[in-house]
Motif scaffolding. Structure first.
Motif, mmCIF file in Angstrom:
data_model
loop_
_atom_site.group_PDB
_atom_site.id
_atom_site.type_symbol
_atom_site.label_atom_id
_atom_site.label_comp_id
_atom_site.label_asym_id
_atom_site.label_seq_id
_atom_site.Cartn_x
_atom_site.Cartn_y
_atom_site.Cartn_z
ATOM 1 N N PRO A 1 0.809 -1.228 0.000
ATOM 2 C CA PRO A 1 0.000 0.000 0.000
ATOM 3 C C PRO A 1 0.840 1.273 0.000
ATOM 4 O O PRO A 1 0.337 2.341 -0.350
ATOM 5 N N THR A 2 2.119 1.186 0.375
ATOM 6 C CA THR A 2 2.966 2.380 0.373
ATOM 7 C C THR A 2 3.389 2.779 -1.036
ATOM 8 O O THR A 2 3.821 3.908 -1.262
ATOM 9 N N GLY A 3 3.300 1.837 -1.986
ATOM 10 C CA GLY A 3 3.705 2.121 -3.354
ATOM 11 C C GLY A 3 5.200 2.060 -3.588
ATOM 12 O O GLY A 3 5.675 2.330 -4.695
ATOM 13 N N GLU A 4 5.979 1.696 -2.575
ATOM 14 C CA GLU A 4 7.436 1.674 -2.726
ATOM 15 C C GLU A 4 7.933 0.413 -3.426
ATOM 16 O O GLU A 4 8.954 0.439 -4.107
ATOM 17 N N SER A 5 7.230 -0.696 -3.255
ATOM 18 C CA SER A 5 7.650 -1.952 -3.880
ATOM 19 C C SER A 5 7.314 -1.939 -5.365
ATOM 20 O O SER A 5 6.338 -1.325 -5.793
ATOM 21 N N LYS A 6 8.143 -2.624 -6.154
ATOM 22 C CA LYS A 6 7.953 -2.688 -7.596
ATOM 23 C C LYS A 6 7.912 -4.148 -8.045
ATOM 24 O O LYS A 6 8.614 -5.001 -7.495
ATOM 25 N N LEU A 7 7.090 -4.412 -9.054
ATOM 26 C CA LEU A 7 6.970 -5.748 -9.640
ATOM 27 C C LEU A 7 7.724 -5.777 -10.958
ATOM 28 O O LEU A 7 7.507 -4.928 -11.827
ATOM 29 N N LEU A 8 8.618 -6.762 -11.113
ATOM 30 C CA LEU A 8 9.433 -6.890 -12.319
ATOM 31 C C LEU A 8 9.160 -8.246 -12.967
ATOM 32 O O LEU A 8 9.737 -9.262 -12.558
ATOM 33 N N PRO A 9 8.270 -8.317 -13.949
ATOM 34 C CA PRO A 9 8.045 -9.583 -14.663
ATOM 35 C C PRO A 9 9.184 -9.836 -15.649
ATOM 36 O O PRO A 9 9.591 -8.933 -16.377
ATOM 37 N N ARG A 10 9.683 -11.068 -15.671
ATOM 38 C CA ARG A 10 10.813 -11.392 -16.533
ATOM 39 C C ARG A 10 10.640 -12.777 -17.162
ATOM 40 O O ARG A 10 10.046 -13.677 -16.568
#
Length: 201
Positions: free
Chosen positions: A123-132
């Motif tokens: 919910p903080t928006g700091e994490s990122k998702l990296l699909p590879r």
């Protein structure tokens, strides 16, 4: 009349200054986001190099203290007896990779893709998702190995002043080629990156 023109001029000047300030702020935000994306991708580059150079200590620097690897549910027939929750924590991950890197004569890993997306689980928006997408070849000590391709998701989050890998989810769906050093020998279904890790548990 001159006074009205002066007021109009001052009003227009204030609007221009305000717009210019907003534009500067937007550029600053864009630079910060680009920097964050570079940090995210840096960890995956470091992970790839650690695999190819078989340096498990280098890979340990990429992983968060809260790291979790999620096996593909298709691997449950093998993995569930050893890891019933189909997960590896940071220590388990490093133990397996240390064993793999020390005992596999040859490892080759390629990660493809550069997408960096927001992660809805934070919910903080700091994490990122990296699909590879990935292509992994691991030879075993007897000269036979696996070549596996598929998809995986990495989630990175800030930790100790940099982004580190918090989650790694295996989404492999393609077949695995069982190979000898002189070429492909056979193909098996439902083999994944997690399965190769499980071999070196």
């Amino acid at each position: 009349m001159p006074r009205n023109w002066l007021l109009l001029f001052l009003l227009c000047l204030m609007v221009l200054i305000a717009c210019d300030f907003c534009w500067i702020q937007d550029c600053s935000d864009a630079e910060e986001e680009e920097y964050a994306c570079s940090e995210c991708n840096f960890q995956l580059t470091a992970l790839t190099q650690a695999y190819n150079q078989k340096e498990w200590r280098d890979l340990s620097c990429c992983l968060s203290d809260q790291f979790t690897f999620y096996f593909n549910p298709a691997d449950s027939i093998y993995v569930s007896f050893t890891f019933p929750d189909l997960q590896l924590d940071r220590d388990q991950e490093l133990d397996i990779l240390k064993n793999m890197f020390e005992n596999a004569p040859s490892i080759s890993l390629t990660l493809s893709g550069d997408r960096v997306m927001s992660y809805s689980g934070d919910p903080t928006g700091e994490s990122k998702l990296l699909p590879r997408s990935y292509d992994l070849t691991v030879f075993l000590a007897d000269g036979v190995g696996y070549r596996i391709g598929g998809e995986c998701h990495f989630v990175v989050a800030p930790e100790d002043g940099t982004y580190k890998i918090v989650q790694w989810q295996d989404l492999s769906s393609s077949s695995a080629s069982i190979i000898k050093e002189d070429g492909i020998r056979d193909v098996e279904n439902d083999k994944s990156w997690g399965y190769v890790k499980w071999i070196f548990r």
